[in-house]
Design an enzyme around this catalytic site. Structure first.
Site, mmCIF file in Angstrom:
data_model
loop_
_atom_site.group_PDB
_atom_site.id
_atom_site.type_symbol
_atom_site.label_atom_id
_atom_site.label_comp_id
_atom_site.label_asym_id
_atom_site.label_seq_id
_atom_site.Cartn_x
_atom_site.Cartn_y
_atom_site.Cartn_z
ATOM 1 N N SER A 61 0.713 -1.241 0.019
ATOM 2 C CA SER A 61 -0.079 -0.021 -0.075
ATOM 3 C C SER A 61 0.999 1.340 0.025
ATOM 4 O O SER A 61 1.616 1.402 1.131
ATOM 5 C CB SER A 61 -0.860 -0.208 1.129
ATOM 6 O OG SER A 61 -1.291 1.405 1.440
ATOM 7 N N HIS B 126 -1.399 -1.260 -4.380
ATOM 8 C CA HIS B 126 -2.530 -0.966 -3.802
ATOM 9 C C HIS B 126 -2.587 0.345 -3.217
ATOM 10 O O HIS B 126 -1.657 0.852 -2.689
ATOM 11 C CB HIS B 126 -2.643 -1.651 -2.507
ATOM 12 C CG HIS B 126 -3.736 -1.614 -1.509
ATOM 13 N ND1 HIS B 126 -5.165 -2.150 -1.880
ATOM 14 C CD2 HIS B 126 -4.196 -0.840 -0.514
ATOM 15 C CE1 HIS B 126 -5.983 -1.889 -1.109
ATOM 16 N NE2 HIS B 126 -5.545 -1.125 -0.133
ATOM 17 N N ASP C 192 -4.397 3.563 -1.891
ATOM 18 C CA ASP C 192 -5.512 4.113 -0.947
ATOM 19 C C ASP C 192 -6.082 5.441 -0.964
ATOM 20 O O ASP C 192 -5.350 6.339 -0.966
ATOM 21 C CB ASP C 192 -5.024 4.023 0.554
ATOM 22 C CG ASP C 192 -5.145 2.410 0.906
ATOM 23 O OD1 ASP C 192 -5.999 1.784 0.605
ATOM 24 O OD2 ASP C 192 -3.789 2.096 1.427
ATOM 25 N N MET D 168 -8.518 8.336 -0.164
ATOM 26 C CA MET D 168 -9.200 8.640 0.924
ATOM 27 C C MET D 168 -9.634 10.057 0.574
ATOM 28 O O MET D 168 -8.970 11.019 0.093
ATOM 29 C CB MET D 168 -8.540 8.597 2.070
ATOM 30 C CG MET D 168 -7.989 7.554 2.397
ATOM 31 S SD MET D 168 -7.027 7.314 4.131
ATOM 32 C CE MET D 168 -6.528 5.613 4.292
ATOM 33 N N HIS E 55 -8.238 1.348 -4.255
ATOM 34 C CA HIS E 55 -9.227 1.055 -2.990
ATOM 35 C C HIS E 55 -9.827 2.495 -2.614
ATOM 36 O O HIS E 55 -9.283 3.375 -2.070
ATOM 37 C CB HIS E 55 -8.102 0.596 -1.797
ATOM 38 C CG HIS E 55 -9.068 0.251 -0.677
ATOM 39 N ND1 HIS E 55 -8.432 0.244 0.653
ATOM 40 C CD2 HIS E 55 -10.443 0.398 -0.334
ATOM 41 C CE1 HIS E 55 -9.342 0.208 1.665
ATOM 42 N NE2 HIS E 55 -10.583 0.154 1.213
ATOM 43 N N MET F 236 -11.745 4.832 -0.617
ATOM 44 C CA MET F 236 -12.577 5.026 0.637
ATOM 45 C C MET F 236 -13.247 6.430 0.649
ATOM 46 O O MET F 236 -12.638 7.515 1.067
ATOM 47 C CB MET F 236 -11.320 4.741 1.730
ATOM 48 C CG MET F 236 -11.050 3.636 1.993
ATOM 49 S SD MET F 236 -9.423 3.305 3.083
ATOM 50 C CE MET F 236 -8.218 3.429 1.702
ATOM 51 N N MET G 238 -11.870 -5.680 5.061
ATOM 52 C CA MET G 238 -10.788 -4.596 5.931
ATOM 53 C C MET G 238 -10.590 -5.462 7.145
ATOM 54 O O MET G 238 -11.554 -6.160 7.727
ATOM 55 C CB MET G 238 -11.462 -3.598 6.166
ATOM 56 C CG MET G 238 -11.952 -2.461 5.130
ATOM 57 S SD MET G 238 -10.220 -2.167 4.185
ATOM 58 C CE MET G 238 -9.335 -1.231 5.459
ATOM 59 N N ASP H 18 -6.986 -6.290 4.348
ATOM 60 C CA ASP H 18 -6.381 -4.878 4.224
ATOM 61 C C ASP H 18 -6.114 -4.534 5.692
ATOM 62 O O ASP H 18 -7.383 -4.298 6.145
ATOM 63 C CB ASP H 18 -6.894 -4.047 3.217
ATOM 64 C CG ASP H 18 -6.246 -2.624 3.287
ATOM 65 O OD1 ASP H 18 -5.248 -2.461 3.596
ATOM 66 O OD2 ASP H 18 -6.714 -1.832 2.556
HETATM 67 C C1 DX5 Z 1 -6.228 1.544 5.655
HETATM 68 C C2 DX5 Z 1 -5.680 1.202 4.247
HETATM 69 C C3 DX5 Z 1 -4.581 0.246 4.080
HETATM 70 C C4 DX5 Z 1 -3.476 0.526 4.730
HETATM 71 C C5 DX5 Z 1 -2.562 -0.853 5.464
HETATM 72 O O1 DX5 Z 1 -7.205 2.432 5.621
HETATM 73 O O2 DX5 Z 1 -6.920 0.726 3.461
HETATM 74 O O3 DX5 Z 1 -4.422 -0.128 2.876
HETATM 75 O O4 DX5 Z 1 -2.452 1.193 3.986
HETATM 76 O O5 DX5 Z 1 -1.689 -0.116 6.283
HETATM 77 P P1 DX5 Z 1 -0.983 -1.286 7.004
HETATM 78 O O6 DX5 Z 1 -0.316 -2.534 6.429
HETATM 79 O O7 DX5 Z 1 0.037 -0.390 7.446
HETATM 80 O O8 DX5 Z 1 -1.976 -1.778 8.007
HETATM 81 ZN ZN ZN Z 2 -6.478 -0.106 1.488
#
Ligand code: DX5
Ligand code: ZN
Length: 221
Positions: A8, A33, A35, A37, A66, A68, A142, A181
């Protein structure tokens, strides 16, 4: 099933993202990956389609977006056109809008020729997304509450992984990608794989390590 590792980039140094993407590929990553947000569905804001667009030419690896975000349907066009290979959207963000919004969003993603997936938070039963399993290329469970890297894996998610794999097999999709994740470490990766997950997201585990090749190979073994 072969395990795929999806580092990620949330935990990466954004000032050297291009080099990081190339290095991840060289070190054995299977997907990148990303993320996304929006500061509303989750507190932080990360990046949008521009990041996907900029890293797209740097790697042959699939880009796993991903999302969010609230109102994901309104954003699919941008991520698809930027070059995402798979786009996952949250059950909770969709359910808020209507009972059919998740399915509509997954179909919209597919209409761009992009793979699609549904995501459930740790407190949402995986059964809630069983109706869309046949539409999904991947389901994402998750194992932390979304928003931040570096949290601890929530052990109750193990049972959900087993249920998801059993259900996928029962409907004739034994090879469905099941992605986990949050809080994935070298220590818990085997149990997560044994429960039935085959795509492991790893943020801090990869980026806090000095030897990415070693840690990626350990997560797969
Ligand atoms: C959290 C993200 C994850 C995050 C995981 O909201 O969706 O993808 O980066 O990080 P680690 O592997 O450090 O838990
Ligand atoms: Zn993620």
């Amino acid at each position: 099933m072969i395990t795929k590792i999806a580092p990620s980039i949330l935990s990466a140094d954004f000032s050297v993202m291009g080099e990081t993407i190339k290095k991840l590929e060289a070190c054995g990553a299977d997907l990148i990956h990303c993320d996304v947000m929006d500061g509303s569905f989750v507190e932080p804001i990360t990046f949008g389609g521009q990041m996907i667009k900029n890293i797209r030419p740097l790697t042959k690896l699939p880009l796993d977006a991903h999302l969010m975000i609230e109102h994901p349907k309104t954003q699919i066009k941008f991520f698809a056109e930027a070059g995402a290979d798979i786009i996952t959207v949250h059950y909770k963000a969709c359910k808020k809008i209507s009972d059919t919004y998740l399915e509509e969003t997954l179909r919209l993603i597919k209409s761009y020729g992009v793979k699609c997936g549904a995501v459930v938070n740790p407190d949402v039963p995986v059964e809630n997304i069983f109706p869309v399993f046949p539409l999904c290329d991947m389901v994402l469970l998750m194992s932390v509450y979304p928003g931040y890297g570096g949290q601890k894996f929530i052990p109750e998610v193990m049972e959900k992984i087993k249920k998801a794999r059993q259900y996928a097999t029962s409907i004739g999709c034994p090879d469905l990608d099941i992605e986990i994740d949050g809080g994935v470490t070298v220590q818990n990766a085997k149990d997560i794989r044994d429960a039935g997950a085959n795509v492991l997201v790893a943020g801090s585990t990869v980026f806090n390590s000095q030897d990415w090749t070693d840690v990626i190979s350990k997560l797969k073994k």
